[in-house]
Write an enzyme that holds these catalytic residues in place. Structure first.
Site, PDB file in Angstrom:
ATOM      1  N   PRO A   1       0.840  -1.273  -0.082  1.00  0.00           N
ATOM      2  CA  PRO A   1       0.243   0.047   0.069  1.00  0.00           C
ATOM      3  C   PRO A   1       0.840   1.411   0.138  1.00  0.00           C
ATOM      4  O   PRO A   1       1.844   1.282   0.565  1.00  0.00           O
ATOM      5  CB  PRO A   1      -0.805  -0.292   1.359  1.00  0.00           C
ATOM      6  CG  PRO A   1       0.162  -0.970   2.317  1.00  0.00           C
ATOM      7  CD  PRO A   1       0.745  -1.775   1.357  1.00  0.00           C
TER       8      PRO A   1
ATOM      9  N   ARG B   1      -0.559   5.007  -1.243  1.00  0.00           N
ATOM     10  CA  ARG B   1      -1.807   6.108  -1.060  1.00  0.00           C
ATOM     11  C   ARG B   1      -2.668   5.677   0.156  1.00  0.00           C
ATOM     12  O   ARG B   1      -2.665   6.820   1.145  1.00  0.00           O
ATOM     13  CB  ARG B   1      -2.551   5.981  -2.146  1.00  0.00           C
ATOM     14  CG  ARG B   1      -3.573   7.153  -2.370  1.00  0.00           C
ATOM     15  CD  ARG B   1      -4.525   7.093  -3.179  1.00  0.00           C
ATOM     16  NE  ARG B   1      -3.992   6.713  -4.733  1.00  0.00           N
ATOM     17  CZ  ARG B   1      -3.533   7.477  -5.694  1.00  0.00           C
ATOM     18  NH1 ARG B   1      -3.584   8.968  -5.306  1.00  0.00           N
ATOM     19  NH2 ARG B   1      -3.244   7.056  -6.765  1.00  0.00           N
TER      20      ARG B   1
ATOM     21  N   CYS C   1       4.260  29.425 -15.141  1.00  0.00           N
ATOM     22  CA  CYS C   1       3.846  29.903 -16.554  1.00  0.00           C
ATOM     23  C   CYS C   1       3.055  28.692 -17.393  1.00  0.00           C
ATOM     24  O   CYS C   1       4.037  28.323 -18.388  1.00  0.00           O
ATOM     25  CB  CYS C   1       5.041  30.571 -17.240  1.00  0.00           C
ATOM     26  SG  CYS C   1       5.618  31.801 -16.157  1.00  0.00           S
TER      27      CYS C   1
HETATM   28  C1  LIG Z   1       2.571   2.648  -7.181  1.00  0.00           C
HETATM   29  C2  LIG Z   1       2.724   1.193  -6.687  1.00  0.00           C
HETATM   30  C3  LIG Z   1       1.958   0.623  -5.528  1.00  0.00           C
HETATM   31  C4  LIG Z   1       1.427   1.619  -4.435  1.00  0.00           C
HETATM   32  O1  LIG Z   1       0.217   1.885  -5.211  1.00  0.00           O
HETATM   33  P1  LIG Z   1      -0.987   2.722  -4.145  1.00  0.00           P
HETATM   34  O2  LIG Z   1      -2.197   2.998  -5.150  1.00  0.00           O
HETATM   35  O3  LIG Z   1      -0.462   3.913  -3.822  1.00  0.00           O
HETATM   36  O4  LIG Z   1      -1.388   1.969  -3.119  1.00  0.00           O
HETATM   37  C5  LIG Z   1       2.466  -0.725  -5.038  1.00  0.00           C
HETATM   38  N1  LIG Z   1       2.958  -1.446  -6.061  1.00  0.00           N
HETATM   39  C6  LIG Z   1       3.585  -0.967  -7.145  1.00  0.00           C
HETATM   40  C7  LIG Z   1       4.158  -2.047  -8.008  1.00  0.00           C
HETATM   41  C8  LIG Z   1       3.417   0.306  -7.434  1.00  0.00           C
HETATM   42  O5  LIG Z   1       3.879   0.439  -8.641  1.00  0.00           O
END
Ligand SMILES: *Cc1c(COP(=O)(O)O)cnc(C)c1O
Length: 417
Positions: free
Chosen positions: A274, A276, A342
């Site tokens: 995880p 976000r 800009c």
């Molecule tokens: C970006 C990413 C995540 C995290 O994704 P979230 O939506 O922020 O939880 C996890 N694994 C991989 C491989 C990613 O590229």
């Protein structure tokens, strides 16, 4: 849920008034709430309490050392996508055996760095990468733990730019071809097959795509068993969404329940990546109103924060809540909140009903903890902003505001000019 709340008219981060932080650090500034970070990590961790699991926080969402350390202290590992992220995670004290390495373009030196650090596994995204990791591991006398990142062709029903698990995506290996690649990997002397990985997209607001993915992966796991390959880890990626505006994503507990239900008979150690979900609502960006301007058709609030500081609105048209740091405005207006850059795409909010801000007012852009600072740039030669962490009644600058001298670090004017 988060810890950015009003006390009287003043917006606080935990026990600290935002205006107090601004008085010391200036604007723009990212502010993270440690209690919110910890709370989100624990919610995710507890959702999987019934099964062996590791939460490998996705560093790219917010890679500040203080954020990494917060999760590492709670037993977390990390998901990295570059050598630079590995460097950060090791600096923060991560256990290398809790590091998974994703990404479609790993370079030899990055593979070598990760092998020497002793990471748990590489999430392999292509045929050629499999060969490459085997070669590099052989050259330095190591054995590489690997999982194949499978592309399950499931629609996560999110923004196209953050959809990663459809056939047309650049990520992973098509699930129909995964068995062949596992077979090839099995014959490679410097690889040790330990898992299966997937990550279908970001900001998912439903559980069903995760469950559909697991159903597809189960068929593959059966196929692997028939080939005599037994794995230990099932990495289900990240992607669980958060509330920015009126979305209603499932709570971690609900997500956990559905996944545990679907996977428990497999007896595998689950890994999650995880990003976000852990950090998004644990951070805000605070800027200051420089000017207001009434155009012929629109009202503009011009702030000192811009698309180089928070790219998501201009990149994806994303919504960030707007709140007054001191609730003293009279009435509201419909306006765009724009930065000094800009570019017409430089906005932080568009056609929004907001407090009638006036010059000098402080404005908080909510839910900016994920893909905020990490996506920031120096465009328009703007120094990157400061980052602050709050814990209870304490706060500390966890990344100093860049100086103009730092803007030209590494640049030289050649002798021939
Ligand atoms: C970006 C990413 C995540 C995290 O994704 P979230 O939506 O922020 O939880 C996890 N694994 C991989 C491989 C990613 O590229």
């Amino acid at each position: 849920m988060h810890h950015f709340q009003y006390k009287g008219n003043d917006l606080f981060a935990e026990e600290v008034a935002i205006k107090e932080i601004v008085a010391k650090v200036g604007t723009p500034v990212y502010i993270y709430s440690q209690a919110t970070l910890a709370r989100h990590f624990k919610a995710m961790d507890e959702a999987f309490a019934a099964v062996p699991h590791t939460i490998c926080y996705s560093v790219k969402a917010n890679s500040n050392l203080a954020v990494l350390k917060t999760f590492i202290n709670l037993g977390g590992g990390v998901d990295i996508v570059s050598g630079g992220e590995l460097f950060r995670a090791l600096k923060a004290g991560v256990d290398p055996q809790k590091v998974v390495y994703s990404g479609v373009g790993k370079k030899d030196d990055e593979i070598e760095y990760a092998l020497n650090a002793g990471i748990l596994m590489f999430n392999v995204e292509s045929e050629q990468e499999l060969d490459r990791i085997n070669e590099v591991a052989g050259r330095i006398g190591k054995k590489a733990g690997i999982a194949i990142r499978v592309n399950p062709d499931v629609d996560p029903e999110t923004h196209p730019y953050i959809t990663t698990g459809l056939k047309k995506a650049k990520f992973g290996i098509n699930i129909e071809r995964a068995l062949d690649q596992y077979k090839r990997a099995k014959a490679m002397p410097h690889l040790s097959i330990i898992g299966i990985d997937c990550h279908i997209g970001s900001q998912l607001t439903k559980v069903a795509p995760f469950v559909d993915t697991i159903k597809k992966l189960k068929r593959l796991i059966t196929g692997l068993k028939e080939m005599g390959i037994s794995i230990k880890y099932l990495d289900l990626g990240g992607g669980l969404g958060i509330q920015y505006n009126d979305e209603l994503p499932p709570l971690p507990a609900e997500y956990g329940k559905a996944i545990v239900e679907e996977t428990k008979e497999l007896g595998l150690h689950l890994l999650f990546e995880p990003g976000r979900n852990l950090v998004g609502n644990a951070g805000i960006l605070v800027g200051k109103c420089l000017f207001t301007k009434k155009g012929d058709e629109k009202n503009f609030v011009i702030v000192d924060a811009a698309m180089n500081d928070l790219a998501r609105p201009s990149l994806y048209g994303s919504f960030h809540g707007v709140q007054a740091v001191n609730n003293c405005q009279s009435g509201t207006v419909i306006a765009d909140i724009v930065g000094p850059i800009c570019e017409s795409g430089d906005f932080l909010a568009k056609d929004r009903e907001i407090p009638a801000f006036t010059q000098g007012d402080l404005i908080a852009f909510m839910s900016a903890g994920a893909y905020g600072f990490t996506m920031s740039s120096n465009y328009n030669s703007r120094p990157r902003v400061a980052e602050v962490m709050v814990k209870g009644s304490q706060f500390e600058v966890v990344r100093a505001r860049e100086t103009v001298e730092e803007l030209i670090k590494g640049e030289t004017i050649p002798a021939f000019l």
